[in-house]
Design an enzyme around this catalytic site. Structure first.
Site, PDB file in Angstrom:
ATOM      1  CG  ASP A 194      -9.189  -0.601 -15.525  1.00 28.98           C
ATOM      2  OD1 ASP A 194      -8.597  -0.202 -14.516  1.00 28.98           O
ATOM      3  OD2 ASP A 194      -9.609  -1.773 -15.636  1.00 28.98           O
ATOM      4  NE  ARG A 232     -22.622  -3.263 -24.436  1.00 29.71           N
ATOM      5  CZ  ARG A 232     -21.295  -3.180 -24.301  1.00 29.71           C
ATOM      6  NH1 ARG A 232     -20.755  -2.118 -23.764  1.00 29.71           N
ATOM      7  NH2 ARG A 232     -20.518  -4.172 -24.666  1.00 29.71           N
ATOM      8  CD  GLU A 250     -12.573   3.927 -24.052  1.00 26.96           C
ATOM      9  OE1 GLU A 250     -13.788   3.708 -23.877  1.00 26.96           O
ATOM     10  OE2 GLU A 250     -11.744   3.019 -24.161  1.00 26.96           O
ATOM     11  CG  ASP A 251     -16.409   2.604 -21.845  1.00 26.54           C
ATOM     12  OD1 ASP A 251     -15.187   2.774 -22.062  1.00 26.54           O
ATOM     13  OD2 ASP A 251     -16.936   1.483 -21.875  1.00 26.54           O
ATOM     14  CG  PHE A 285     -16.511  -4.524 -13.323  1.00 26.62           C
ATOM     15  CD1 PHE A 285     -15.501  -4.508 -14.282  1.00 26.62           C
ATOM     16  CD2 PHE A 285     -17.807  -4.786 -13.726  1.00 26.62           C
ATOM     17  CE1 PHE A 285     -15.786  -4.752 -15.616  1.00 26.62           C
ATOM     18  CE2 PHE A 285     -18.100  -5.030 -15.063  1.00 26.62           C
ATOM     19  CZ  PHE A 285     -17.089  -5.016 -16.006  1.00 26.62           C
TER      20      PHE A 285
END
Ligand code: XMP
Ligand code: MG
Length: 173
Positions: free
Chosen positions: A101, A163, A97-98, A150
């Site tokens: 959260d 990205r 996963e990036d 964020f």
């Protein structure tokens, strides 16, 4: 124009990815491992970590989840929009996963992948963002831990942009 505060440089990311890949190579020594990257955010991290893992029998696949709402907050409506193609029954799986959260996306994806009866399933994330965790979910491997903010770059987007940035930044909206 939003302010971008550097979190990790390209060089720092490389060092962290190498370290985690080394640990994965030790932990899965002699085993077949299937990396499952979560599109789109993890596409760069997955490509980088795959190239640093030294296992002979490494496979890579992807799935995609969409959470509805957009913007900077993760909503709770999650759907699978692309499933894996490889058969993972009885296999060791590492979900890549990036960013974790709230944990809701991974909880959903792991429950889905478990239905295929893999031998094991673990989580590897580039960023472990702690503050808003809503489910009891721990990343087995995390390159970097942050409390909040964020983040964009290195696969992470804001409205599909950024990205391509080689580093990771906190975006102050
Ligand atoms: P949950 O809350 O389900 O979120 O763990 C996981 C997904 O939410 C997105 N997300 C972010 N995307 N910068 C982003 O570009 C962030 O800081 C961020 N926080 C959450 C992301 O798609 C992740 O897979
Ligand atoms: Mg994502």
């Amino acid at each position: 124009m939003s302010e971008l505060i550097p979190v990790l440089s390209k060089e720092q990311i490389r060092t962290l990815v190498e370290k985690v890949a080394k640990q994965i190579s030790v932990d899965y020594k002699g085993k077949e491992l299937i990396l499952i990257g979560v599109l789109k955010g993890a596409y760069i991290f997955c490509a980088d970590i795959a190239r640093e893992i030294t296992l002979d029998r490494l496979k890579v696949d992807f799935l995609r989840a969409a959470s509805y709402g957009g913007g900077t907050t993760s909503t709770e409506e999650i759907k699978l929009t692309k499933d894996i193609d490889i058969d993972i029954t009885g296999a060791h799986v590492l979900v890549v996963e990036d960013i974790v959260d709230t944990g809701l996306t991974l909880r959903f994806l792991i429950d889905h992948l478990k239905s295929y009866n893999p031998a094991s399933i673990k989580i590897c994330t580039m960023i472990d963002k702690k503050e808003r965790r809503k489910v009891d979910l721990q990343a087995d491997y995390a390159c970097h831990v942050v409390q909040e903010g964020f983040l964009i770059g290195y696969g992470l987007d804001y409205d599909e942009k950024y990205r391509n940035l080689p580093g990771i930044y906190e975006m102050k909206l």
